[in-house]
Design an enzyme around this catalytic site. Structure first.
Site, PDB file in Angstrom:
ATOM      1  N   PHE A   1     -19.442   0.047  -3.553  1.00  0.00           N
ATOM      2  CA  PHE A   1     -20.650   0.062  -4.371  1.00  0.00           C
ATOM      3  C   PHE A   1     -21.914   0.012  -3.518  1.00  0.00           C
ATOM      4  CE2 PHE A   1     -23.860  -1.646  -7.285  1.00  0.00           C
ATOM      5  CZ  PHE A   1     -23.684  -0.798  -8.367  1.00  0.00           C
TER       6      PHE A   1
ATOM      7  N   TYR B   1       0.850  -1.188   0.000  1.00  0.00           N
ATOM      8  CA  TYR B   1       0.000   0.000   0.000  1.00  0.00           C
ATOM      9  C   TYR B   1       0.890   1.244   0.000  1.00  0.00           C
ATOM     10  CZ  TYR B   1      -3.685  -3.285   1.431  1.00  0.00           C
ATOM     11  OH  TYR B   1      -4.559  -4.342   1.505  1.00  0.00           O
TER      12      TYR B   1
ATOM     13  N   HIS C   1       0.171 -12.084   1.224  1.00  0.00           N
ATOM     14  CA  HIS C   1      -0.847 -11.287   0.537  1.00  0.00           C
ATOM     15  C   HIS C   1      -1.415 -12.002  -0.685  1.00  0.00           C
ATOM     16  CE1 HIS C   1      -1.941  -6.773  -0.256  1.00  0.00           C
ATOM     17  NE2 HIS C   1      -2.969  -7.570  -0.407  1.00  0.00           N
TER      18      HIS C   1
END
Length: 340
Positions: free
Chosen positions: A212, A60, A127
């Site tokens: 969403f 990140y 990850h």
């Protein structure tokens, strides 16, 4: 606001807040980073509200979110949180590649410890799975890091059932992180039953369908040019209008329940079992407060089934090509693998 409660995660003694905080959007992939003081204030508000399970990764930024989190945890906050970070996705010549090589695992762990400015990582995830070498090789190195006191618990992200089983046989896996939401449910077929059979906790990322279920297609009105949501299949023009109808149905149901659509989507996940911890991400304190409010939404089995029927047919895959997920995370067997 009442503080967020606690839960056991996995079978090795880890305890976290009932809801976590995904930190990716603060530093990566979702437009320009937010000013540091604002994000540190968000971290502190989350912790003071009882949201103490913080989820980051070395990719990140890369690296910038771990550095930010390290600053936020100064002044006595470190002792109040359960800190999860990840390794396994690295950049090479501007491209992402997956690596689970033991030397890299150790190097990545040491680098994360330094950036976070801590002595031990509470939960360390792979990850993405490196399909070029046996999972046992990677987990073997993570086991050494546990024994050395550099990490407490081991997690996997986007791992197939066979990968989970093989990893768990080397060292207990405490958590599997996966994408799980009203419109990403295929993990319910095999991955989640495997976790439950083995006593592995489940962390649900993108529980709001990448935002969403908060705002539907309005999500696109303020997207930055480099926001990766623009490239996901479900958000392409040919799928967008169909999926908007799903949001509208969920939103209508939420209104009847006296909550928001995002709270309903999160409440649906909280009702999946006491081994599930969603980690919605946000960059706004008001959104964090709203997410916490989902814990107060109660759903009957009949309501759960009705909600699921509203989001039954989604158009578009959750990822485009080139992003490795649990569906293709099987690795070579130890017996067939040769070290070059």
């Amino acid at each position: 606001m009442a503080k967020v409660g606690r839960m056991k995660l996995g079978s090795q003694g880890m305890e976290v807040s009932l809801q976590g905080l995904g930190c990716m959007s603060m530093s990566a992939f979702c437009g320009p980073p937010i000013p540091e003081p604002d994000m540190i204030a968000l971290y502190h508000h989350a912790i003071q509200s009882g949201v103490t399970f913080l989820d980051t990764s070395d990719v990140y930024g890369p690296h910038t979110n771990e550095l930010l989190l390290g600053k936020a945890l100064k002044g006595g906050f470190r002792e109040k949180v359960e800190l999860a970070t990840k390794f396994g996705i690295r950049t090479s010549e501007g491209k992402y590649e997956i690596c689970g090589d033991p030397a890299y695992v150790r190097e990545a762990c040491e680098a994360s410890l330094k950036r976070l400015d801590i002595d031990c990582i509470d939960l360390y995830y792979q990850h993405r799975i490196d399909t070029s070498l046996p999972i046992e090789v990677t987990i073997g190195e993570l086991k050494k890091l546990v024994e050395e006191g550099k990490i407490k618990y081991i997690g996997l992200s986007e791992a197939s059932p066979s990968t989970i089983r093989r990893a768990h046989a080397v060292h207990p896996i405490t958590v599997v992180q996966l994408e799980w939401s009203l419109w990403s449910r295929d993990v319910e077929e095999e991955v989640i039953p495997t976790c439950r059979e083995l006593g592995i906790g489940i962390v649900a990322y993108c529980p709001l369908g990448r935002g969403f279920f908060s705002s539907g297609t309005k999500l696109f009105e303020n997207l930055q040019r480099d926001d990766f949501l623009k490239y996901l299949p479900r958000f392409q023009p040919e799928n967008r209008q169909h999926n908007q109808t799903i949001f509208e149905k969920v939103n209508e149901f939420a209104a009847k329940k006296g909550c928001t659509s995002s709270q309903l989507a999160l409440a649906w996940l909280h009702h999946q079992g006491n081994d599930v911890c969603p980690i919605p991400g946000t960059t706004k304190i008001e959104n964090l407060n709203q997410n916490i409010g989902a814990l107060s939404v109660k759903l009957t089995p009949e309501e759960m089934a009705e909600i699921e029927s509203l989001a039954d047919i989604v158009k578009g895959d959750r990822y485009g090509e080139g992003i490795r997920t649990w569906k293709d995370s099987d690795t070579p067997s130890l017996s067939s693998w040769k070290v070059v």
